[in-house]
Motif scaffolding. Structure first.
Motif, PDB file in Angstrom:
ATOM      1  N   ARG A 141      39.063  45.724  46.564  1.00 39.79           N
ATOM      2  CA  ARG A 141      40.171  45.161  45.796  1.00 39.79           C
ATOM      3  C   ARG A 141      41.498  45.699  46.312  1.00 39.79           C
ATOM      4  NH1 ARG A 141      38.293  45.380  39.426  1.00 39.79           N
ATOM      5  NH2 ARG A 141      36.614  43.836  39.572  1.00 39.79           N
ATOM      6  N   ALA A 142      42.512  44.879  46.220  1.00 38.64           N
ATOM      7  CA  ALA A 142      43.861  45.297  46.609  1.00 38.64           C
ATOM      8  C   ALA A 142      44.841  44.745  45.592  1.00 38.64           C
ATOM      9  CB  ALA A 142      44.201  44.789  48.010  1.00 38.64           C
ATOM     10  N   ALA A 143      45.973  45.426  45.473  1.00 42.14           N
ATOM     11  CA  ALA A 143      47.012  44.967  44.552  1.00 42.14           C
ATOM     12  C   ALA A 143      47.520  43.595  44.998  1.00 42.14           C
ATOM     13  CB  ALA A 143      48.148  45.975  44.503  1.00 42.14           C
ATOM     14  N   ALA A 144      48.047  42.860  44.050  1.00 42.96           N
ATOM     15  CA  ALA A 144      48.557  41.516  44.335  1.00 42.96           C
ATOM     16  C   ALA A 144      49.564  41.563  45.477  1.00 42.96           C
ATOM     17  CB  ALA A 144      49.199  40.931  43.080  1.00 42.96           C
ATOM     18  N   GLY A 145      49.340  40.708  46.451  1.00 42.87           N
ATOM     19  CA  GLY A 145      50.257  40.630  47.582  1.00 42.87           C
ATOM     20  C   GLY A 145      49.961  41.612  48.697  1.00 42.87           C
ATOM     21  N   GLU A 146      49.000  42.520  48.478  1.00 38.99           N
ATOM     22  CA  GLU A 146      48.660  43.512  49.498  1.00 38.99           C
ATOM     23  C   GLU A 146      47.375  43.113  50.207  1.00 38.99           C
ATOM     24  OE1 GLU A 146      48.528  47.445  47.986  1.00 38.99           O
ATOM     25  OE2 GLU A 146      50.609  47.441  47.270  1.00 38.99           O
ATOM     26  N   VAL A 147      47.248  43.601  51.456  1.00 39.78           N
ATOM     27  CA  VAL A 147      46.061  43.322  52.260  1.00 39.78           C
ATOM     28  C   VAL A 147      45.033  44.416  52.006  1.00 39.78           C
ATOM     29  CG1 VAL A 147      45.173  43.054  54.603  1.00 39.78           C
ATOM     30  CG2 VAL A 147      47.449  42.184  54.023  1.00 39.78           C
ATOM     31  N   PRO A 148      43.766  44.062  51.742  1.00 38.87           N
ATOM     32  CA  PRO A 148      42.742  45.098  51.526  1.00 38.87           C
ATOM     33  C   PRO A 148      42.663  46.046  52.711  1.00 38.87           C
ATOM     34  CG  PRO A 148      41.900  42.936  50.906  1.00 38.87           C
ATOM     35  CD  PRO A 148      43.217  42.700  51.592  1.00 38.87           C
TER      36      PRO A 148
END
Length: 486
Positions: free
Chosen positions: A356-363
């Motif tokens: 999982r990654a924060a919204a807008g971020e790349v895993p």
């Protein structure tokens, strides 16, 4: 030239506190005489503050000596005179005040050093088990995953119970308590692993300082027998042999499909009352494990750069494998379909199964390699000894197969199931081993000189397996479809 100053009452009189306070800054560098060998040098700070440095003058072995008695006003005049009197008494007794002062400093330092040494000794005696573990992880053990699983296991099962306890105080009862806590969860194999790791830890420490000296009562693990803690007849080291039957594979597909259909059919606003289906990525991971014979951890660490969807190949780098040997999987049409479906979900990331990654971020990494196993286990809770649901985890029996008669199943069992299906299809045992990336038996000479990669043979074996799975699952789907239409 410095001038010697006396109180207003004249030479032979003694200074008072008021008299000292009245000394002007113009006396800078002059001396004031207080009698009985006590003189003070007038000093003036940059801000005009006057202070007086007092010394006691005396003869020692024919030479003049001075003993510092204090600086007024930081030290009261009465205390300065008392120090002068103490020094004068030492001289009269045949002792040098300077030597006495040095001796006092030496004694004070010796006292400090003794206190620190005692504190260090006490600290060494009270070194906790956590410190011994950290030393072992740093210098005594090196596993393929950089000790990550070992550290995770200790953090979960050992350190919460006895991590803060001094090594010298760890007893066999503490070791048993740790093992019983693991056994009470029904995880007998994990108990065996924890026990083996504790034995290895204490054996390493028993031969080294400072740990050896702390085990005054001996190595506590030598007094613990794991077999006596386990249920009667339990062999935690026995290899799992669970193989899913054809009916169970069909049942698994039906359950996964029906859960998705029920959730999709739920009206908007009511989905919270319907069980969420197993993540699509997890479902695909299960079918890939079955059709490629890969280990679940190898799959969950996969990157898209290593998957050739056009050529139908998946390269598994050595660092991702249990054997530390890279291998190539030739994807059957069935396995390739699963990868293509997965690519539609996660193909915009570097990882086939991104974390999982924060919204807008790349895993930045792949999911935990235990995530799929946990999801499957959480849906077979009848086989687990849990007091209740774990936080943010499922707690049901929605993926129990054959009503639980054959026991729980794991993602790794699918690897065994696929290998068994290959065997049933007439694939040689040697070739099945190669399709599982097992370390091949044989002499080192054979391994050094025989380098045929069996690519064509393995491609054919995987293709046969894929066809068998397609018939097994696809045919059953056709039967269900015809039954519904009728």
């Amino acid at each position: 030239m410095a001038t010697t100053r006396y109180p207003k009452q004249g030479k032979g009189s003694r200074w008072t506190e008021l008299g000292l306070k009245a000394i002007p800054s113009s006396w800078r560098g002059d001396y004031i005489a207080d009698g009985e060998g006590l003189t003070g040098e007038v000093r003036v700070a940059s801000e005009g503050r006057v202070s007086i440095n007092f010394k006691y003058g005396y003869k020692w072995r024919g030479a003049g000596e001075k003993h510092y008695c204090g600086t007024w006003p930081d030290v009261a005049l009465s205390a300065i005179r008392a120090e002068r009197d103490r020094a004068r008494a030492l001289v009269r007794s045949g002792a040098s005040p300077s030597d006495a002062k040095r001796a006092a400093k030496i004694e004070a330092q010796a006292t400090i050093e003794a206190t620190l040494a005692e504190a260090a000794r006490q600290q060494a005696e009270d070194l906790p088990l956590r410190a011994m573990l950290e030393a072992w992880l740093r210098d005594g053990v090196k596993r393929a995953d950089d000790n990550a699983e070992l550290q995770r296991s200790f953090e979960k099962d050992v350190l919460p119970l006895i991590g803060a306890k001094p090594v010298r105080a760890v007893e066999e009862g503490d070791i048993r308590a740790v093992l019983r806590a693991v056994i009470d969860r029904g995880t007998y194999r994990m108990a065996s692993r924890v026990y083996a790791d504790l034995v290895q830890l204490f054996a390493w420490a028993e031969a080294r300082k400072p740990w050896r000296a702390l085990m005054v009562e001996g190595n506590p693990t030598k007094l613990v027998e794991l077999a006596k803690l386990l249920p009667h007849g339990c062999d935690p080291d026995a290899e799992r042999d669970r193989v899913l039957s054809a009916d169970e594979l069909r049942e698994l597909q039906v359950k996964l499909t029906d859960m998705e259909a029920a959730y999709a059919a739920a009206p908007a606003g009511t989905k919270y009352g319907v069980d969420r289906p197993l993540k699509k990525e997890t479902q695909l991971a299960l079918w890939i494990c079955l059709s490629t014979l890969c280990r679940i951890g190898e799959l969950l660490m996969a990157r898209w750069e290593h998957v050739n969807l056009t050529g139908g190949e998946w390269f598994v780098p050595a660092e991702n494998t249990k054997t530390r040997v890279s291998w190539k999987v030739y994807l059957s049409p069935f396995a390739l379909r699963q990868f293509k479906a997965l690519h539609a979900l996660t193909g915009d990331t570097a990882f086939c199964f991104p974390a999982r990654a924060a919204a807008g971020e790349v895993p930045a990494d792949h999911v935990c390699v235990k995530s799929v196993s946990k999801q499957i286990g959480d849906r077979q809770t009848q086989f687990k000894k849990r007091a209740g649901p774990l936080t943010h985890r499922k707690h049901d029996n929605s993926l129990t197969l054959s009503e639980g008669r054959a026991g729980a199943w794991t993602p790794h069992d699918l690897r065994r199931t696929g290998a068994t299906m290959m065997q049933q299809l007439g694939v040689s045992l040697d070739l099945i081993d190669r399709c599982q990336n097992h370390v091949m038996a044989g002499s080192r000479v054979r391994r050094a000189y025989l380098h045929h990669d069996y690519a064509a043979e393995k491609r054919e074996a995987w293709a046969k397996l894929g066809e068998r799975i397609d018939v097994l699952l696809g045919g059953f789907n056709q039967i269900r479809l015809e039954a519904k239409q009728a």
